[in-house]
Design a protein around this motif. Structure first.
Motif, PDB file in Angstrom:
ATOM      1  N   ASP A   1     -38.521 -33.237  29.657  1.00 29.90           N
ATOM      2  CA  ASP A   1     -37.529 -32.772  28.695  1.00 29.90           C
ATOM      3  C   ASP A   1     -38.166 -32.598  27.320  1.00 29.90           C
ATOM      4  O   ASP A   1     -39.215 -33.172  27.011  1.00 29.90           O
ATOM      5  N   LEU A   2     -37.507 -31.811  26.501  1.00 24.95           N
ATOM      6  CA  LEU A   2     -37.911 -31.611  25.108  1.00 24.95           C
ATOM      7  C   LEU A   2     -36.922 -32.351  24.213  1.00 24.95           C
ATOM      8  O   LEU A   2     -35.706 -32.157  24.329  1.00 24.95           O
ATOM      9  N   TYR A   3     -37.439 -33.212  23.347  1.00 23.17           N
ATOM     10  CA  TYR A   3     -36.599 -33.947  22.398  1.00 23.17           C
ATOM     11  C   TYR A   3     -36.895 -33.447  20.985  1.00 23.17           C
ATOM     12  O   TYR A   3     -38.044 -33.489  20.537  1.00 23.17           O
ATOM     13  N   VAL A   4     -35.857 -32.984  20.306  1.00 22.29           N
ATOM     14  CA  VAL A   4     -35.999 -32.457  18.952  1.00 22.29           C
ATOM     15  C   VAL A   4     -35.316 -33.415  17.987  1.00 22.29           C
ATOM     16  O   VAL A   4     -34.093 -33.585  18.030  1.00 22.29           O
ATOM     17  N   GLN A   5     -36.116 -34.057  17.144  1.00 21.22           N
ATOM     18  CA  GLN A   5     -35.547 -34.964  16.138  1.00 21.22           C
ATOM     19  C   GLN A   5     -35.265 -34.174  14.871  1.00 21.22           C
ATOM     20  O   GLN A   5     -36.135 -33.496  14.339  1.00 21.22           O
ATOM     21  N   VAL A   6     -34.038 -34.303  14.385  1.00 16.48           N
ATOM     22  CA  VAL A   6     -33.578 -33.513  13.240  1.00 16.48           C
ATOM     23  C   VAL A   6     -33.574 -34.380  11.985  1.00 16.48           C
ATOM     24  O   VAL A   6     -33.106 -35.522  12.012  1.00 16.48           O
ATOM     25  N   SER A   7     -34.112 -33.836  10.906  1.00 16.27           N
ATOM     26  CA  SER A   7     -33.995 -34.484   9.602  1.00 16.27           C
ATOM     27  C   SER A   7     -33.306 -33.507   8.652  1.00 16.27           C
ATOM     28  O   SER A   7     -33.580 -32.303   8.684  1.00 16.27           O
ATOM     29  N   VAL A   8     -32.407 -34.035   7.849  1.00 17.14           N
ATOM     30  CA  VAL A   8     -31.669 -33.216   6.885  1.00 17.14           C
ATOM     31  C   VAL A   8     -32.300 -33.434   5.514  1.00 17.14           C
ATOM     32  O   VAL A   8     -32.372 -34.569   5.023  1.00 17.14           O
ATOM     33  N   ALA A   9     -32.781 -32.367   4.905  1.00 17.80           N
ATOM     34  CA  ALA A   9     -33.450 -32.465   3.608  1.00 17.80           C
ATOM     35  C   ALA A   9     -32.476 -32.968   2.540  1.00 17.80           C
ATOM     36  O   ALA A   9     -31.282 -32.637   2.559  1.00 17.80           O
ATOM     37  N   GLU A  10     -32.998 -33.763   1.621  1.00 20.41           N
ATOM     38  CA  GLU A  10     -32.166 -34.233   0.513  1.00 20.41           C
ATOM     39  C   GLU A  10     -31.760 -33.061  -0.359  1.00 20.41           C
ATOM     40  O   GLU A  10     -32.541 -32.150  -0.609  1.00 20.41           O
ATOM     41  N   ASN A  11     -30.520 -33.110  -0.813  1.00 17.39           N
ATOM     42  CA  ASN A  11     -29.981 -32.048  -1.664  1.00 17.39           C
ATOM     43  C   ASN A  11     -29.869 -32.589  -3.086  1.00 17.39           C
ATOM     44  O   ASN A  11     -29.327 -33.680  -3.295  1.00 17.39           O
TER      45      ASN A  11
END
Length: 292
Positions: A162-172
């Motif tokens: 499987d492919l695992y994509v870890q998401v990070s949300v940039a600081e605004n």
């Protein structure tokens, strides 16, 4: 004792198969982990992002069988096509048999007479790949998306990883996120807070006009319902909290100073604000407690 042990534990022939003699299926491919960064505005609507990585894939030259095209694939001589080999050893308790994967054919029971020139007979090779990932609205930093079957190729007949994509949300720089709610700090002059006015505030969807009531205090929260973020797989949106930061004027000229002194002299107990208010974002307000 030896005769009893052999009869009870080993059965006929006095052999113990410590692996149970069961067949081994083809190994599945390994998983792959990648990371991707998105903007806070992307959390509002969801977004597609392309990720790049390297993955083990079936060799397209030999179609995954490990043999040079047009050459035969023969039965492995070492395991006789079983894919497993057994080794018998003597112990103080009698003979013990170990079953393992055939090292010659890797458990397939067959070998290429002429190995593939591209993959050297492995049937698989490393290849650069890209995948377009659909990132849902409402996702938070650190959460992972699992894409089944997009990882490394397994052994022939085995499932892909499987492919695992870890998401990070940039600081605004404008907004602080608190789950589904957003906080934005808006500077207003002290005189605007005293008299009240309509002001424009930032939202993720552009500017919106809000009303500042006369007598507003530093750190007051103007709440805009439904202007926050959606929750992951949840209906509705959070709220936007507009925190007021009062700005004191500087470099007063003589006339302005005189007016300020007259105002100060005219103020009395009736003009004092009520008890301090607390709310959901008190810890955020502390950073803006004192007017700049």
């Amino acid at each position: 004792f030896q005769d009893i042990f052999d009869a009870f534990f080993c059965g006929e022939g006095g052999l113990v198969d410590i692996f149970g003699g069961g067949s081994r299926g083809p190994a599945a491919g390994g998983d792959i982990g990648v990371s991707v960064e998105i903007e806070l505005a992307d959390v509002l609507t969801g977004v597609n992002r392309e990720v790049a990585f390297e993955a083990v894939v079936a060799c397209d030259h030999c179609h995954g069988n490990g043999a040079e095209p047009g050459t035969p694939i023969v039965t492995c001589d070492d395991c006789g096509g079983a894919g497993q080999v057994r080794q018998v050893t003597r112990t103080p308790f009698g003979q013990m048999m170990r079953t393992g994967v055939c090292p010659t054919c890797g458990g397939s029971g067959k070998i290429a007479e002429t190995p593939c020139e591209v993959c050297d007979g492995a049937g698989r090779r490393l290849q650069a790949k890209t995948y377009e990932v659909e990132i849902p609205a409402g996702i938070e930093s650190g959460q992972r998306i699992r894409i089944s079957g997009a990882g490394h190729e397994g052994e022939p007949g085995g499932r892909r990883g499987d492919l695992y994509v870890q998401v990070s949300v940039a600081e605004n720089p404008d907004f602080v996120r608190e789950g589904r709610d957003l906080v934005v700090v808006t500077e207003i002059p002290v005189t605007t807070a005293m008299l009240g006015a309509k002001i424009a505030v930032r939202t993720l969807e552009g500017e919106e006009e809000v009303t500042v009531d006369a007598g507003a205090q530093h750190g007051d929260d103007i709440r805009l319902r439904g202007r926050g973020l959606p929750g992951l797989n949840r209906p509705g949106r959070g709220d936007l909290h507009v925190l007021l930061k009062l700005v004191t004027p500087v470099s007063l000229d003589a006339e302005q100073r005189e007016l300020a002194e007259r105002l100060d002299a005219s103020l009395g107990p009736a003009n004092e604000p009520g008890a301090a208010r607390s709310g959901l974002f008190e810890r955020v307000r502390r950073a803006f407690r004192h007017p700049g």
